[in-house]
Enzyme design. Structure first.
Site, PDB file in Angstrom:
ATOM      1  N   ASP A  20       0.864  -1.180   0.000  1.00 16.59           N
ATOM      2  CA  ASP A  20       0.000   0.000   0.000  1.00 16.59           C
ATOM      3  C   ASP A  20       0.900   1.229   0.000  1.00 16.59           C
ATOM      4  O   ASP A  20       2.106   1.129   0.225  1.00 16.59           O
ATOM      5  CB  ASP A  20      -0.884  -0.010   1.266  1.00 16.59           C
ATOM      6  CG  ASP A  20      -1.732   1.249   1.381  1.00 16.59           C
ATOM      7  OD1 ASP A  20      -2.373   1.626   0.386  1.00 16.59           O
ATOM      8  OD2 ASP A  20      -1.736   1.882   2.454  1.00 16.59           O
ATOM      9  N   SER A  21       0.282   2.396  -0.190  1.00 17.22           N
ATOM     10  CA  SER A  21       1.032   3.646  -0.136  1.00 17.22           C
ATOM     11  C   SER A  21       1.542   3.942   1.279  1.00 17.22           C
ATOM     12  O   SER A  21       2.408   4.784   1.448  1.00 17.22           O
ATOM     13  CB  SER A  21       0.132   4.789  -0.599  1.00 17.22           C
ATOM     14  OG  SER A  21      -1.055   4.797   0.171  1.00 17.22           O
ATOM     15  N   TYR A  52      -0.744   8.379  -2.517  1.00 17.93           N
ATOM     16  CA  TYR A  52      -0.833   7.992  -3.923  1.00 17.93           C
ATOM     17  C   TYR A  52      -2.066   8.649  -4.572  1.00 17.93           C
ATOM     18  O   TYR A  52      -2.113   8.811  -5.782  1.00 17.93           O
ATOM     19  CB  TYR A  52      -0.984   6.468  -4.056  1.00 17.93           C
ATOM     20  CG  TYR A  52       0.292   5.658  -3.915  1.00 17.93           C
ATOM     21  CD1 TYR A  52       1.479   6.214  -3.447  1.00 17.93           C
ATOM     22  CD2 TYR A  52       0.290   4.300  -4.255  1.00 17.93           C
ATOM     23  CE1 TYR A  52       2.626   5.431  -3.320  1.00 17.93           C
ATOM     24  CE2 TYR A  52       1.437   3.521  -4.145  1.00 17.93           C
ATOM     25  CZ  TYR A  52       2.599   4.089  -3.670  1.00 17.93           C
ATOM     26  OH  TYR A  52       3.733   3.315  -3.557  1.00 17.93           O
ATOM     27  N   CYS A  83      -4.232  -1.260  -1.956  1.00 15.89           N
ATOM     28  CA  CYS A  83      -4.395   0.186  -2.103  1.00 15.89           C
ATOM     29  C   CYS A  83      -5.360   0.385  -3.269  1.00 15.89           C
ATOM     30  O   CYS A  83      -5.150  -0.177  -4.352  1.00 15.89           O
ATOM     31  CB  CYS A  83      -3.036   0.812  -2.410  1.00 15.89           C
ATOM     32  SG  CYS A  83      -3.113   2.562  -2.842  1.00 15.89           S
ATOM     33  N   GLU A 162      -5.198   9.638   9.420  1.00 15.18           N
ATOM     34  CA  GLU A 162      -3.798   9.466   9.846  1.00 15.18           C
ATOM     35  C   GLU A 162      -3.471  10.319  11.074  1.00 15.18           C
ATOM     36  O   GLU A 162      -2.564   9.996  11.832  1.00 15.18           O
ATOM     37  CB  GLU A 162      -2.859   9.756   8.680  1.00 15.18           C
ATOM     38  CG  GLU A 162      -3.049   8.703   7.621  1.00 15.18           C
ATOM     39  CD  GLU A 162      -1.871   8.476   6.707  1.00 15.18           C
ATOM     40  OE1 GLU A 162      -0.864   9.190   6.823  1.00 15.18           O
ATOM     41  OE2 GLU A 162      -1.989   7.563   5.863  1.00 15.18           O
ATOM     42  N   CYS A 194     -11.423   3.321  -0.333  1.00 17.08           N
ATOM     43  CA  CYS A 194     -10.081   3.779   0.042  1.00 17.08           C
ATOM     44  C   CYS A 194      -9.730   3.047   1.325  1.00 17.08           C
ATOM     45  O   CYS A 194     -10.597   2.836   2.187  1.00 17.08           O
ATOM     46  CB  CYS A 194     -10.098   5.292   0.275  1.00 17.08           C
ATOM     47  SG  CYS A 194      -8.574   5.922   0.980  1.00 17.08           S
ATOM     48  N   HIS A 196      -8.377   3.767   3.997  1.00 18.10           N
ATOM     49  CA  HIS A 196      -8.574   4.424   5.290  1.00 18.10           C
ATOM     50  C   HIS A 196     -10.049   4.499   5.708  1.00 18.10           C
ATOM     51  O   HIS A 196     -10.342   4.672   6.883  1.00 18.10           O
ATOM     52  CB  HIS A 196      -8.026   5.852   5.254  1.00 18.10           C
ATOM     53  CG  HIS A 196      -6.541   5.945   5.156  1.00 18.10           C
ATOM     54  ND1 HIS A 196      -5.834   5.383   4.119  1.00 18.10           N
ATOM     55  CD2 HIS A 196      -5.624   6.540   5.962  1.00 18.10           C
ATOM     56  CE1 HIS A 196      -4.543   5.635   4.299  1.00 18.10           C
ATOM     57  NE2 HIS A 196      -4.395   6.335   5.408  1.00 18.10           N
TER      58      HIS A 196
HETATM   59  N1  DGL Z   1      -4.134   3.708   0.205  1.00 19.24           N
HETATM   60  C1  DGL Z   1      -4.745   4.755  -0.589  1.00 19.24           C
HETATM   61  C2  DGL Z   1      -5.992   4.202  -1.292  1.00 19.24           C
HETATM   62  O1  DGL Z   1      -6.599   3.239  -0.872  1.00 19.24           O
HETATM   63  C3  DGL Z   1      -5.123   5.958   0.257  1.00 19.24           C
HETATM   64  C4  DGL Z   1      -3.961   6.784   0.713  1.00 19.24           C
HETATM   65  C5  DGL Z   1      -3.226   7.472  -0.406  1.00 19.24           C
HETATM   66  O2  DGL Z   1      -3.761   8.418  -1.031  1.00 19.24           O
HETATM   67  O3  DGL Z   1      -2.110   7.070  -0.677  1.00 19.24           O
HETATM   68  O4  DGL Z   1      -6.360   4.713  -2.315  1.00 19.24           O
END
Ligand code: DGL
Length: 282
Positions: A20-21, A52, A83, A162, A194, A196
């Site tokens: 993941d990012s 990302y 991600c 976060e 997403c 999060h």
């Molecule tokens: N992990 C990213 C997603 O699910 C969210 C965080 C990011 O923007 O990197 O798209």
């Protein structure tokens, strides 16, 4: 047992690569631990280059290729793109380049939403990148082109999560603003598109109401991973080792912050997070 059988038996017990990012993919790890407790994981969080969600497709594809090479050198038997943005921008391309199975979070989420909707109106919330890619919409309408898909980018949700402001009044206010149009558009299913957003589930639930089905693609991905491993005959034969000994965590920056976040999400403590400060060399 001949050599081929022996090698295959070893391969079954290789770990699964997950990336993941940053920390968000831990919501996917959490579901994989629940669903497949005996599988080992090697997780890479690209904490130096997060987010990302606001970057271009070309950049995300380049980052994803680097991380996949890193994970392959660690000897993983399959990869989970945990991600949404990377699944939207990179999965189709990298899949063609790989000889091990790979799964993203979007297809499993889209499929369950198609099954869940009764009125044919599905909402999707995600990063700017995920929404711009229209990948959820494409995959949903591949199943049924009559389904209406209403997408909304919620860029401030990631930093709010976060910062740990899950129930803060600022987060609730932003959620009201982001979800206003979706609420008015009579959707009966909403995809939390997403990594999060499952952590904001109760806030989203309060605003959208009990009657809306909330889809967490992390949960569906863990189930999809089980199917994928079975279909490639790659389910481990090992016993459950417990998270402390078995999983490995790597990040490209800020190990301490990652560890703290991981402690709030995962069912048991992780003790070591390793720093990889040359991911662009892979
Ligand atoms: N992990 C990213 C997603 O699910 C969210 C965080 C990011 O923007 O990197 O798209």
């Amino acid at each position: 047992m001949n050599d081929i059988e022996h090698n295959h038996k070893q391969e079954l017990n290789f770990p699964i690569g997950v990336f993941d990012s940053g920390v968000g993919g831990l919501t996917v790890v959490r579901e994989i631990i629940r669903n497949l407790p005996e599988e080992r994981m090697i997780y890479f969080g690209d904490t130096a280059r997060v987010p990302y969600g606001s970057k271009s497709k070309e950049t995300i594809l380049r980052y994803s290729r680097q991380i996949i090479r890193f994970l392959q050198r660690k000897g993983v038997k399959a990869i989970v793109v945990a991600c949404n943005t990377a699944s939207a921008f990179a999965l189709e391309e990298v899949k063609k380049e790989m000889d091990i199975p790979i799964i993203g979070v979007i297809k499993p989420g889209a499929e369950v939403a198609v099954k869940a909707t009764k009125n044919g109106r599905i909402g999707v919330i995600g990063t700017e990148g995920t929404v711009k890619s229209h990948m959820y919409k494409k995959l949903i309408q591949n199943h049924n082109d009559k389904i209406q898909v209403i997408e909304k980018a919620c860029p401030l949700f990631v930093p709010l999560v976060e910062e740990g402001l899950l129930k803060d009044s600022v987060t609730v206010e932003m959620a009201h603003r982001y979800l206003k149009d979706l609420k008015a558009s009579h959707i009966d299913t909403l995809i939390l598109g997403c990594t999060h957003y499952p952590l904001l589930r109760s806030t989203v639930r309060e605003i959208m109401g009990e009657e809306i089905t909330l889809v967490n693609p992390a949960y569906e991905t863990a189930k999809g991973l089980e199917e994928l491993l079975k279909s490639h005959n790659l389910r481990t034969t090992a016993e459950n080792h417990g998270i402390e000994q078995s999983h490995e965590f790597y990040v490209s920056d800020a190990e301490e912050k990652f560890m703290e976040f991981a402690r709030s999400i995962l069912p048991s403590n992780i003790h070591t997070v390793n720093l990889i400060n040359n991911i662009e060399e892979f």
